[in-house]
Design an enzyme around this catalytic site. Structure first.
Site, short mmCIF file in Angstrom:
data_model
loop_
_atom_site.label_atom_id
_atom_site.label_comp_id
_atom_site.label_asym_id
_atom_site.label_seq_id
_atom_site.Cartn_x
_atom_site.Cartn_y
_atom_site.Cartn_z
CB CYS A 1 0.95 -81.72 -10.56
SG CYS A 1 0.58 -80.92 -9.01
CB SER B 1 -10.35 -92.04 -26.58
OG SER B 1 -9.20 -91.87 -25.80
C1 PLP Z 1 -3.80 -94.99 -24.40
C2 PLP Z 1 -4.97 -95.74 -23.89
C3 PLP Z 1 -6.28 -95.42 -24.31
C4 PLP Z 1 -6.57 -94.25 -25.21
O1 PLP Z 1 -6.06 -94.42 -26.48
P1 PLP Z 1 -5.94 -93.14 -27.46
O2 PLP Z 1 -5.43 -93.70 -28.73
O3 PLP Z 1 -4.99 -92.19 -26.80
O4 PLP Z 1 -7.30 -92.56 -27.59
C5 PLP Z 1 -7.31 -96.20 -23.85
N1 PLP Z 1 -7.10 -97.23 -23.01
C6 PLP Z 1 -5.87 -97.55 -22.58
C7 PLP Z 1 -5.70 -98.71 -21.67
C8 PLP Z 1 -4.77 -96.81 -22.99
O5 PLP Z 1 -3.56 -97.13 -22.54
#
Ligand code: PLP
Length: 397
Positions: free
Chosen positions: A328, A73
């Site tokens: 949900c 993220s």
């Molecule tokens: C899991 C995921 C994220 C987020 O990663 P985090 O490490 O949880 O912040 C972003 N993009 C994709 C495609 C993901 O599968």
């Protein structure tokens, strides 16, 4: 312990024991702050340098182009906001797709409030964005294109190399969210021609809360986290040394085993898909039919007449961990934006099941899923008015 079959590897993966083992000393004896002057901190500085080399090697980058983050993220937010703020004088337009992870979509929504314009390109019924449509959407105000490498719900592998080529021709930066790709399919940033790429350790058997960004030399990008001079002044905060060491080890392991693991998972995926399609009447496969354009770990199906949440609870009782695009489960009122974007009707999206395979899965797990899931669906459908209506409409009842 009761039977446990974990088929939710796109949500997160376990940390491999070899990875954990590498990490442990950096919590206890080798805890020095990498920015400190004494020799104790040489150990942590060296460990971080090694991890940077491991990441660079895995994706064919220069170690100077790798920056550690706190996950997928953060990388996604950094790419969008960092490019937006650093290139505002050039333009205010960003292009992405409707099926990105929320880390991209919600960063885009935020930037819209800040005066940026964001185009969310539609995708076809298998989740592919049109390269021609993307090319046509680029204007002289466009500063960034962000298209995910592999979709986390339906496994679609986007035409990243073609998109990068278009972006290069037009002089627009290109970022790819490769969180589901790194460690799962070959990723070579030179060959692909991307400018930025984000990844997360916990999606390839590393620890959670640590990620990395590839930022090609010369890319003009603003910081997301301001503060100390860590990460060449581009990303402040005392380094998560154990996490970084774990990510480095995990990416090295995943890359060294990549070809074999792709072959193994593809076989399991195809057996699971075929078995479910044969055993469950009117099952629908969501995402690419061509297995080579689909993440080797991904199976996503819809079963009309079955509620996704109910299905997950039944599966949990049977010891299977999975996920659904139903509402949900995602904590919102609407079903998966990805399934809606590929044209699934609400009732189809609500009856969806995602099984994502991983290093922990064996053929036995697939056989168990094939014994268990069809029976659960049959039982639930027998209680479903929607299912009987569906059969009646088709003249099968
Ligand atoms: C899991 C995921 C994220 C987020 O990663 P985090 O490490 O949880 O912040 C972003 N993009 C994709 C495609 C993901 O599968």
């Amino acid at each position: 312990m009761a039977k446990l079959v974990y088929m939710d590897n796109s949500a997160t993966t376990f940390t491999k024991p070899e990875v954990l083992e590498e990490m442990l000393p950096y919590f206890t004896q080798k805890f020095g702050n990498p920015s400190s002057m004494y020799r104790m901190s040489d150990l942590t500085r060296k460990a971080i340098a090694t991890a940077r080399e491991q990441v660079a090697k895995a994706i064919n980058a220069d170690p100077k182009e790798i920056f550690f983050t706190a996950g997928g993220s953060e990388g996604d937010n950094w790419a969008l906001k960092g490019i937006a703020y650093a290139n505002r004088s050039k333009g205010n337009h960003i292009i992405t797709t409707e099926i990105e992870h929320h880390a991209i979509l919600h960063a885009g929504k935020f930037l819209e409030k800040e005066g940026f314009e964001v185009t969310y390109l539609p995708v076809d019924d298998e989740g592919f964005v049109s390269v021609d449509a993307l090319k046509a959407a680029i204007t002289d105000k466009t500063i960034l294109v962000s298209v995910m490498f592999a979709n986390n719900e339906i496994g679609t592998i986007m035409p990243i190399k073609e998109i990068a080529k278009v972006c290069k021709e037009k002089g627009v930066y290109f970022h790819t969210d490769a969180v589901q790709a790194v460690g799962h399919v070959p990723v070579d940033v030179q060959d692909l021609g991307v400018d930025m790429l984000s990844m997360a350790g916990h999606k390839f058997y590393g620890p959670k809360g640590v990620g990395a960004m590839y930022i090609r030399k010369g890319v003009k990008i603003e910081n997301l986290i301001h503060g100390g001079a860590q990460e060449k002044g581009k990303r402040a905060s005392t380094e998560n040394t154990p996490g970084i060491v774990g990510l480095g080890k995990a990416i090295e392991l995943a890359t060294s085993e990549l070809e074999e693991e792709i072959a193994r998972l593809t076989k399991l995926r195809d057996k699971l898909t075929k078995g479910l399609m044969e055993k469950i009447p009117h099952a629908q496969l969501n995402g690419p039919k061509d297995g080579s354009k689909r993440n080797p770990n991904n199976v996503n199906m819809s079963f009309i007449g079955v509620e996704g949440e109910t299905l997950l609870l039944d599966l949990d009782d049977a010891g299977i961990c999975a996920s659904t695009g139903s509402a949900c489960a995602s904590g919102s009122l609407d079903p998966s934006h990805v399934l809606l974007a590929i044209g699934c009707k609400h009732e189809v999206a609500h009856g969806s099941l995602r099984l994502t395979l991983g290093a922990g899965n064996t053929e036995e797990d697939v056989d168990y899923a094939l014994e268990t899931i069809p029976a659960i669906i049959k039982r639930r459908r027998e209680m479903s008015p929607l299912w009987f209506d569906f059969l009646k409409q088709r003249g099968e009842k």
